[in-house]
Design a protein around this motif. Structure first.
Motif, PDB file in Angstrom:
ATOM      1  N   ASP A  23       0.833  -1.186   0.000  1.00  0.00           N
ATOM      2  CA  ASP A  23       0.000   0.000   0.000  1.00  0.00           C
ATOM      3  C   ASP A  23       0.879   1.251   0.000  1.00  0.00           C
ATOM      4  O   ASP A  23       2.107   1.186  -0.018  1.00  0.00           O
ATOM      5  CB  ASP A  23      -0.964  -0.011   1.187  1.00  0.00           C
ATOM      6  N   ALA A  24       0.249   2.416   0.021  1.00  0.00           N
ATOM      7  CA  ALA A  24       0.974   3.679  -0.103  1.00  0.00           C
ATOM      8  C   ALA A  24       1.979   3.894   1.010  1.00  0.00           C
ATOM      9  O   ALA A  24       2.992   4.575   0.831  1.00  0.00           O
ATOM     10  CB  ALA A  24      -0.025   4.838  -0.141  1.00  0.00           C
ATOM     11  N   SER A  25       1.750   3.296   2.176  1.00  0.00           N
ATOM     12  CA  SER A  25       2.669   3.477   3.302  1.00  0.00           C
ATOM     13  C   SER A  25       3.864   2.547   3.230  1.00  0.00           C
ATOM     14  O   SER A  25       4.779   2.632   4.047  1.00  0.00           O
ATOM     15  CB  SER A  25       1.923   3.235   4.623  1.00  0.00           C
ATOM     16  N   GLY A  26       3.862   1.625   2.253  1.00  0.00           N
ATOM     17  CA  GLY A  26       4.953   0.677   2.134  1.00  0.00           C
ATOM     18  C   GLY A  26       4.726  -0.608   2.897  1.00  0.00           C
ATOM     19  O   GLY A  26       5.523  -1.537   2.813  1.00  0.00           O
ATOM     20  N   LYS A  27       3.634  -0.681   3.661  1.00  0.00           N
ATOM     21  CA  LYS A  27       3.328  -1.901   4.399  1.00  0.00           C
ATOM     22  C   LYS A  27       2.600  -2.887   3.500  1.00  0.00           C
ATOM     23  O   LYS A  27       2.065  -2.514   2.460  1.00  0.00           O
ATOM     24  CB  LYS A  27       2.460  -1.579   5.620  1.00  0.00           C
ATOM     25  N   ALA A  28       2.595  -4.129   3.912  1.00  0.00           N
ATOM     26  CA  ALA A  28       1.854  -5.136   3.164  1.00  0.00           C
ATOM     27  C   ALA A  28       0.402  -4.717   3.055  1.00  0.00           C
ATOM     28  O   ALA A  28      -0.172  -4.137   3.987  1.00  0.00           O
ATOM     29  CB  ALA A  28       1.969  -6.493   3.851  1.00  0.00           C
ATOM     30  N   ASN A  29      -0.181  -5.001   1.929  1.00  0.00           N
ATOM     31  CA  ASN A  29      -1.544  -4.563   1.666  1.00  0.00           C
ATOM     32  C   ASN A  29      -2.537  -5.243   2.608  1.00  0.00           C
ATOM     33  O   ASN A  29      -2.379  -6.395   2.979  1.00  0.00           O
ATOM     34  CB  ASN A  29      -1.908  -4.884   0.218  1.00  0.00           C
ATOM     35  N   THR A  30      -3.520  -4.505   3.025  1.00  0.00           N
ATOM     36  CA  THR A  30      -4.671  -5.081   3.715  1.00  0.00           C
ATOM     37  C   THR A  30      -5.886  -4.809   2.850  1.00  0.00           C
ATOM     38  O   THR A  30      -5.883  -3.911   2.020  1.00  0.00           O
ATOM     39  CB  THR A  30      -4.865  -4.448   5.106  1.00  0.00           C
ATOM     40  N   CYS A  31      -6.901  -5.594   3.029  1.00  0.00           N
ATOM     41  CA  CYS A  31      -8.053  -5.449   2.152  1.00  0.00           C
ATOM     42  C   CYS A  31      -8.652  -4.056   2.265  1.00  0.00           C
ATOM     43  O   CYS A  31      -8.846  -3.538   3.368  1.00  0.00           O
ATOM     44  CB  CYS A  31      -9.104  -6.503   2.499  1.00  0.00           C
ATOM     45  N   PRO A  32      -8.933  -3.450   1.136  1.00  0.00           N
ATOM     46  CA  PRO A  32      -9.541  -2.115   1.163  1.00  0.00           C
ATOM     47  C   PRO A  32     -10.984  -2.183   1.633  1.00  0.00           C
ATOM     48  O   PRO A  32     -11.547  -3.256   1.817  1.00  0.00           O
ATOM     49  CB  PRO A  32      -9.451  -1.681  -0.296  1.00  0.00           C
ATOM     50  N   ALA A  33     -11.542  -1.034   1.815  1.00  0.00           N
ATOM     51  CA  ALA A  33     -12.936  -0.957   2.246  1.00  0.00           C
ATOM     52  C   ALA A  33     -13.839  -1.632   1.223  1.00  0.00           C
ATOM     53  O   ALA A  33     -13.496  -1.769   0.048  1.00  0.00           O
ATOM     54  CB  ALA A  33     -13.340   0.504   2.421  1.00  0.00           C
ATOM     55  N   SER A  34     -14.968  -2.093   1.691  1.00  0.00           N
ATOM     56  CA  SER A  34     -15.905  -2.793   0.833  1.00  0.00           C
ATOM     57  C   SER A  34     -16.205  -1.980  -0.419  1.00  0.00           C
ATOM     58  O   SER A  34     -16.469  -0.785  -0.354  1.00  0.00           O
ATOM     59  CB  SER A  34     -17.202  -3.061   1.597  1.00  0.00           C
TER      60      SER A  34
END
Length: 721
Positions: free
Chosen positions: A211-222
């Motif tokens: 994601d934009a912060s460089g962290k592993a992606n988490t599921c986006p909002a529905s």
């Protein structure tokens, strides 16, 4: 950091009672896509040499009379469950493989990012079996299962999880949930709160981004899509994410959507179908022979692609299996079945009476055997095998299961376990010893689900075809088979990539030609013939194993890529293979292509009965300065029974398939004990199937090679059986 994570786990354990007690006893409708337990045959009809006998055994999972194995696979799984159940703190469970360094296998820092899913799946097989049999100890085991699964999904106040559980771990967990649901056990095993936790955590989003912060992606909002082209790991993980999406959908859980600016078709699909569509494109586009190029995601030009190995052949079988278990049979197209048939055609000539699978490339050992088993099972389910091939496939799989129970599983270890790490065996760093618990569970699961499918296919408890008939079928196979990964006419892939399989009686010999970027410095990817207990590579390491290794200006170079002009001919019972390596690569992992050496070799390999001969003719138009060449042969034969001959260029062996080895073109050869280096086990000597004991190294003095000069080197290996 480890103490912080452990504290979070301790806190989670203190809240377990309330969570576990909230589980309710709901009942789910049966689902026929998952191989059901009611295909298990009556015990009186189970043949002692059936797959069912190898996996489940007698009604109490003990070994049936005449099976010839120390313990069934269910027995192995039950023993591991008991090891965990009897520990006051499961995080302190130790497995001891007898090498002086026991492992805390359920600690939070094992490095196994799939561990929670592996345990949830592996231990669920025991719960399902106990429930079906009305075992009075079921409630006790269920409580242990709930304690483990809840703790491994625990999240601290800061949002950190005590245990990582990514990709494969998420997929494994979802298989367990669907298996339990198919038996009406899901809501008995998991509380609503736990299922809610799992629904939020078991996603494929960590494989996309970051994601934009460089962290592993988490599921986006529905309702928010993610980019299907942003896969952050190897492209074969499209199959893992496809499995996750399909199994979530089967549970009635929603998936995030996908988009891809380069392919707007994806945006119109649900996640499951978008991932299958993308995965199919990977297999279709990254080779012209139908095998997945497992280097294509990190390399951009033809010369640094083309890694073809076990997974290149297995990926399509996993794709088919995922489709079946998620009820997506409708999307098993003729194209996908065609790719699966190519994988079948590659492994059929390698089948043998010992249940052995892949003997080249990375991540083999017991996974090399089970890969053959998974490919054949997927092919049986997809109706791409003939009736005779179905019988042959089942016979081979039973032999692979027997091999697992008698070779890979070692009951003599202080903690009985699958053995990929001790007694002379070595495996990839990826499957390091701290992962021993998880490797047991994932391997046993493979045999569990394959057995369930063959039960469903009508082979429940049946003995395989007679050995005489199986061996007769093997004997009728072609003397050699050449399989191209990239077709010779493919201008986008100008270098040869192919597998040659030669059969000499019961012996199977493989010569794999593959660019193998990132791995071509490791001996399992060398262009040499591999064969069980005769020639084997050493995982994650390289040395001059049967190739002309060149020293030039203080650096080492090897002919392990850039293959051209591949030719295979058979005459008078001999198979002759020739090819050119147009450059030598520096013998270090991830060597820059700018360091390639302008040195060529014309290689000729001849396979005759009981004999393999290789000749390399080296030349260069531009090379200045002197070079030196070394070629080694490391043997499984005991050093004490190995003798260098008086001619100084040959050696004889006893008590080994290898009987003799001789060289020409070298200035001096030396025989040495290969087991030990500097007082400890020589890491070069530990192969997936056991320890190499003796090494015969032949070397030249420095000589010049330039202006079109040539020099030839050869070796001849003789073997029995």
């Amino acid at each position: 950091m480890h103490r912080t994570r452990q504290s979070a786990l301790t806190l989670a354990l203190s809240t377990l009672s309330a969570i576990v007690l909230s589980a309710c006893g709901g009942h789910d409708s049966s689902d026929s896509s998952t191989p059901p337990t009611d295909t298990t045959p009556p015990q009186s009809t189970v043949a002692a040499n059936s797959l069912q006998a190898m996996v489940y055994g007698a009604a109490d999972t003990s070994v049936p009379a005449g099976a010839g194995i120390p313990v069934t696979m269910m027995g192995q799984m039950r023993a591991l469950f008991d090891l965990i159940r009897k520990s006051p703190d499961f995080t302190q469970v130790v497995m001891d493989l007898g090498d002086g360094s026991p492992v805390h296998v359920l600690d939070t820092n094992t490095g196994d990012k799939f561990l929670p899913g592996k345990l949830a799946l592996g231990l669920s097989w025991i719960l399902i079996d106990m429930k079906a049999k009305g075992d009075p100890k079921y409630a006790d085991y269920l409580a242990t299962y709930q304690k483990i699964t809840t703790a491994m999904m625990a999240q601290s106040a800061s949002g950190d999880y005590a245990y990582a559980n990514t990709s494969w771990g998420e997929y494994y967990y979802l298989v367990a949930l669907n298996n339990l649901k198919a038996r009406g056990m899901l809501n008995e095993v998991f509380s609503d709160a736990m299922l809610n936790t799992l629904q939020n955590r078991l996603t494929f989003c960590d494989m996309f981004g970051p994601d934009a912060s460089g962290k592993a992606n988490t599921c986006p909002a529905s309702g928010v899509a993610i980019d299907v082209a942003s896969l952050n790991t190897a492209q074969n993980y499209y199959a893992v994410s496809y499995g996750i999406a399909g199994l979530r959908q089967k549970l009635g859980w929603s998936n995030p959507g996908f988009f891809a600016a380069s392919d707007p078709t994806v945006a119109t699909m649900g996640a499951r179908d978008a991932l299958l569509y993308t995965l199919t494109k990977h297999i279709r586009n990254d080779s012209s022979g139908g095998f997945s190029d497992e280097a294509s995601n990190t390399h951009t030009t033809y010369y640094d692609q083309a890694r073809f190995d076990r997974y290149s052949t297995l990926l399509i079988a996993e794709t088919v299996e995922r489709s079946l278990e998620m009820d997506n049979q409708a999307n098993l197209t003729a194209e996908l079945k065609g790719y699966l048939r190519k994988s079948v055609d590659l492994i059929l000539p390698q089948l043998n009476a010992n249940g052995q699978g892949f003997n080249y490339g990375r991540s083999i050992g017991p996974y090399g055997d089970s890969a053959f088993m998974e490919i054949l099972t997927a092919a049986a389910n997809a109706n791409v095998l003939t009736p005779k091939e179905m019988q042959v496939a089942y016979a081979f799989i039973e032999k692979a299961a027997y091999r697992f129970n008698t070779f890979w599983y070692d009951p003599s270890l202080p903690t009985p376990s699958v053995n990929m790490w001790v007694k002379g065996r070595g495996t990839d760093t990826y499957r390091g010893k701290p992962r021993v618990m998880g490797e047991n569970f994932s391997l046993l699961h493979q045999y569990m689900y394959v057995n369930a499918w063959w039960n469903k296919l009508g082979f429940s408890g049946q003995a395989p075809m007679a050995d005489a008939d199986f061996n007769s079928w093997l004997d009728a196979l072609p003397h050699y088979t050449l399989t191209y990964y990239n077709l010779p006419s493919d201008s986008a892939h100008p270098y040869s990539a192919a597998l040659l399989t030669v059969r000499d009686g019961s012996r199977v010999i493989n010569l794999n030609l593959s660019q193998a970027p990132d791995y071509n410095s490791f001996s399992p990817y060398y262009p040499v013939p591999f064969s069980d207990k005769l020639i084997y590579g050493t995982t994650d390491l390289g040395y001059a194993l049967l190739i002309p290794q060149v020293t030039y200006n203080g650096k080492t170079y090897i002919p392990v890529t850039y293959y051209k002009n591949l030719s295979v001919q058979e005459s008078n019972g001999q198979v002759t293979v020739s090819f050119d390596a147009t450059k030598f690569r520096q013998a270090t992992k991830n060597a820059a292509y700018t360091t390639d050496l302008d040195l060529q070799t014309h290689t000729v390999l001849t396979f005759a009965h009981g004999t393999v001969t290789r000749t390399d003719t080296l030349s260069s138009a531009t090379l200045a300065g002197s070079v030196a060449v070394e070629t080694d042969f490391a043997s499984f034969a005991d050093f004490a029974s190995t003798n260098a001959n008086a001619d100084g260029v040959s050696v004889t062996y006893a008590n080994s398939p290898a009987t003799a080895y001789a060289t020409t073109g070298f200035d001096a050869c030396a025989l040495s004990n290969f087991d030990v280096a500097n007082g400890t086990t020589n890491p070069l000597s530990t192969t997936p199937v056991g320890q190499l004991h003796s090494n015969f190294a032949c070397k030249t003095n420095a000589f010049t090679l330039g202006g079109g000069a040539q020099r030839s080197f050869s070796w001849t290996l003789k073997y029995a059986g």
